[in-house]
Motif scaffolding. Structure first.
Motif, PDB file in Angstrom:
ATOM      1  N   SER A   1       0.832  -1.134   0.044  1.00 21.42           N
ATOM      2  CA  SER A   1       0.082   0.092  -0.038  1.00 21.42           C
ATOM      3  C   SER A   1       0.775   1.241   0.106  1.00 21.42           C
ATOM      4  O   SER A   1       2.057   1.103   0.284  1.00 21.42           O
ATOM      5  CB  SER A   1      -1.003  -0.024   1.131  1.00 21.42           C
ATOM      6  OG  SER A   1      -0.131   0.034   2.515  1.00 21.42           O
ATOM      7  N   ILE A   2       0.262   2.393  -0.392  1.00 16.37           N
ATOM      8  CA  ILE A   2       0.875   3.705  -0.176  1.00 16.37           C
ATOM      9  C   ILE A   2       0.140   4.429   0.715  1.00 16.37           C
ATOM     10  O   ILE A   2      -1.030   4.400   0.859  1.00 16.37           O
ATOM     11  CB  ILE A   2       0.896   4.189  -1.852  1.00 16.37           C
ATOM     12  CG1 ILE A   2       1.452   3.321  -2.836  1.00 16.37           C
ATOM     13  CG2 ILE A   2       1.264   5.762  -1.863  1.00 16.37           C
ATOM     14  CD1 ILE A   2       1.365   3.859  -4.355  1.00 16.37           C
ATOM     15  N   PRO A   3       0.998   5.398   1.418  1.00  5.97           N
ATOM     16  CA  PRO A   3       0.518   6.229   2.608  1.00  5.97           C
ATOM     17  C   PRO A   3      -0.737   7.010   1.828  1.00  5.97           C
ATOM     18  O   PRO A   3      -0.729   7.814   0.935  1.00  5.97           O
ATOM     19  CB  PRO A   3       1.508   6.969   2.946  1.00  5.97           C
ATOM     20  CG  PRO A   3       2.675   6.250   2.319  1.00  5.97           C
ATOM     21  CD  PRO A   3       2.431   5.504   1.396  1.00  5.97           C
ATOM     22  N   ALA A   4      -1.750   6.873   2.846  1.00  5.63           N
ATOM     23  CA  ALA A   4      -3.235   7.640   2.317  1.00  5.63           C
ATOM     24  C   ALA A   4      -2.821   9.275   2.315  1.00  5.63           C
ATOM     25  O   ALA A   4      -3.475   9.952   1.182  1.00  5.63           O
ATOM     26  CB  ALA A   4      -4.199   7.393   3.166  1.00  5.63           C
ATOM     27  N   PRO A   5      -2.234   9.895   3.069  1.00  5.00           N
ATOM     28  CA  PRO A   5      -1.706  11.276   2.856  1.00  5.00           C
ATOM     29  C   PRO A   5      -1.128  11.763   1.747  1.00  5.00           C
ATOM     30  O   PRO A   5      -1.601  12.674   1.018  1.00  5.00           O
ATOM     31  CB  PRO A   5      -1.009  11.660   4.116  1.00  5.00           C
ATOM     32  CG  PRO A   5      -1.264  10.695   5.329  1.00  5.00           C
ATOM     33  CD  PRO A   5      -1.494   9.295   4.274  1.00  5.00           C
TER      34      PRO A   5
ATOM     35  N   ALA B   1      -4.115   3.442  -5.835  1.00  6.13           N
ATOM     36  CA  ALA B   1      -3.279   4.731  -5.605  1.00  6.13           C
ATOM     37  C   ALA B   1      -2.530   4.927  -7.179  1.00  6.13           C
ATOM     38  O   ALA B   1      -2.645   6.086  -7.613  1.00  6.13           O
ATOM     39  CB  ALA B   1      -2.066   4.208  -4.815  1.00  6.13           C
ATOM     40  N   VAL B   2      -2.133   4.044  -7.994  1.00  5.50           N
ATOM     41  CA  VAL B   2      -1.747   4.110  -9.229  1.00  5.50           C
ATOM     42  C   VAL B   2      -2.621   4.825 -10.014  1.00  5.50           C
ATOM     43  O   VAL B   2      -2.475   5.818 -10.838  1.00  5.50           O
ATOM     44  CB  VAL B   2      -0.997   2.835  -9.831  1.00  5.50           C
ATOM     45  CG1 VAL B   2      -0.864   3.080 -11.301  1.00  5.50           C
ATOM     46  CG2 VAL B   2       0.082   2.547  -8.836  1.00  5.50           C
ATOM     47  N   LYS B   3      -3.737   4.352 -10.017  1.00  8.82           N
ATOM     48  CA  LYS B   3      -5.117   4.936 -10.800  1.00  8.82           C
ATOM     49  C   LYS B   3      -5.149   6.350 -10.588  1.00  8.82           C
ATOM     50  O   LYS B   3      -5.477   7.171 -11.641  1.00  8.82           O
ATOM     51  CB  LYS B   3      -6.379   4.410 -10.464  1.00  8.82           C
ATOM     52  CG  LYS B   3      -6.593   2.975 -11.099  1.00  8.82           C
ATOM     53  CD  LYS B   3      -8.037   2.401 -10.839  1.00  8.82           C
ATOM     54  CE  LYS B   3      -8.100   1.046 -11.429  1.00  8.82           C
ATOM     55  NZ  LYS B   3      -9.661   0.572 -11.023  1.00  8.82           N
ATOM     56  N   ILE B   4      -5.040   6.663  -9.501  1.00 14.37           N
ATOM     57  CA  ILE B   4      -5.170   8.229  -8.955  1.00 14.37           C
ATOM     58  C   ILE B   4      -3.880   8.958  -9.348  1.00 14.37           C
ATOM     59  O   ILE B   4      -4.074  10.130  -9.754  1.00 14.37           O
ATOM     60  CB  ILE B   4      -5.667   8.199  -7.484  1.00 14.37           C
ATOM     61  CG1 ILE B   4      -6.872   7.599  -7.159  1.00 14.37           C
ATOM     62  CG2 ILE B   4      -5.491   9.733  -6.941  1.00 14.37           C
ATOM     63  CD1 ILE B   4      -7.012   7.480  -5.638  1.00 14.37           C
ATOM     64  N   LEU B   5      -2.864   8.491  -8.988  1.00 11.41           N
ATOM     65  CA  LEU B   5      -1.551   9.188  -9.383  1.00 11.41           C
ATOM     66  C   LEU B   5      -1.238   9.392 -10.763  1.00 11.41           C
ATOM     67  O   LEU B   5      -0.514  10.370 -11.261  1.00 11.41           O
ATOM     68  CB  LEU B   5      -0.420   8.514  -8.579  1.00 11.41           C
ATOM     69  CG  LEU B   5      -0.668   8.617  -6.849  1.00 11.41           C
ATOM     70  CD1 LEU B   5       0.489   7.810  -6.187  1.00 11.41           C
ATOM     71  CD2 LEU B   5      -0.688   9.808  -6.513  1.00 11.41           C
ATOM     72  N   ASP B   6      -1.766   8.659 -11.773  1.00  9.82           N
ATOM     73  CA  ASP B   6      -1.655   8.670 -13.082  1.00  9.82           C
ATOM     74  C   ASP B   6      -2.251   9.896 -13.497  1.00  9.82           C
ATOM     75  O   ASP B   6      -1.953  10.184 -14.604  1.00  9.82           O
ATOM     76  CB  ASP B   6      -2.021   7.471 -13.826  1.00  9.82           C
ATOM     77  CG  ASP B   6      -0.845   6.264 -13.622  1.00  9.82           C
ATOM     78  OD1 ASP B   6       0.174   6.708 -13.202  1.00  9.82           O
ATOM     79  OD2 ASP B   6      -1.242   5.124 -13.908  1.00  9.82           O
ATOM     80  N   VAL B   7      -3.506  10.323 -13.091  1.00  7.31           N
ATOM     81  CA  VAL B   7      -4.140  11.404 -13.687  1.00  7.31           C
ATOM     82  C   VAL B   7      -3.294  12.645 -13.314  1.00  7.31           C
ATOM     83  O   VAL B   7      -3.010  12.947 -11.995  1.00  7.31           O
ATOM     84  CB  VAL B   7      -5.713  11.574 -12.996  1.00  7.31           C
ATOM     85  CG1 VAL B   7      -6.416  12.635 -13.642  1.00  7.31           C
ATOM     86  CG2 VAL B   7      -6.437  10.157 -13.587  1.00  7.31           C
TER      87      VAL B   7
END
Length: 78
Positions: free
Chosen positions: A5-9, A57-63
Motif C-alpha cells: 500500500s501507499i500512504p493515504a496522505p 493509488a496508481v489509478k489516482i496518481l496517473d491522472v
C-alpha cells in the motif's frame, strides 16, 4: 499499513492538488480516475497511518489533469 500500500496522505495530497489546480469536484476526480467516489472520500478523510492499495493509488496518481465538466470513461476495450 501493508507493504503493498501507499500512504493515504500522499494520495490525498495528489487528489487535493487536482481539485485545486483543475477546479474539479470529488465526483469529477472519481470519474477521471476510474475510482469509486466513496473511495476518494475515504482517502481524503483517512488517518495518517492508513494506506491505499497500490492498484488504486496508481489509478489516482496517473491522472495529471482534469477538465471540469468533461465526462470521463475508463479506457475499456469494446
Amino acid at each position: 499499513m501493508r507493504a503493498s500500500s501507499i500512504p493515504a496522505p500522499y494520495v490525498a495530497q495528489h487528489i487535493n492538488r487536482l481539485r485545486e489546480l483543475c477546479g474539479a469536484s470529488v465526483p469529477e476526480v472519481a470519474e477521471a480516475t476510474g475510482v469509486d467516489e466513496r473511495t476518494i472520500r475515504y482517502i481524503l478523510d483517512a488517518a495518517p497511518d492508513r494506506g491505499v492499495y497500490r492498484k488504486t493509488a496508481v489509478k489516482i496518481l496517473d491522472v495529471r489533469r482534469i477538465e471540469p465538466g468533461k465526462r470521463y470513461r475508463p479506457g475499456v476495450p469494446t
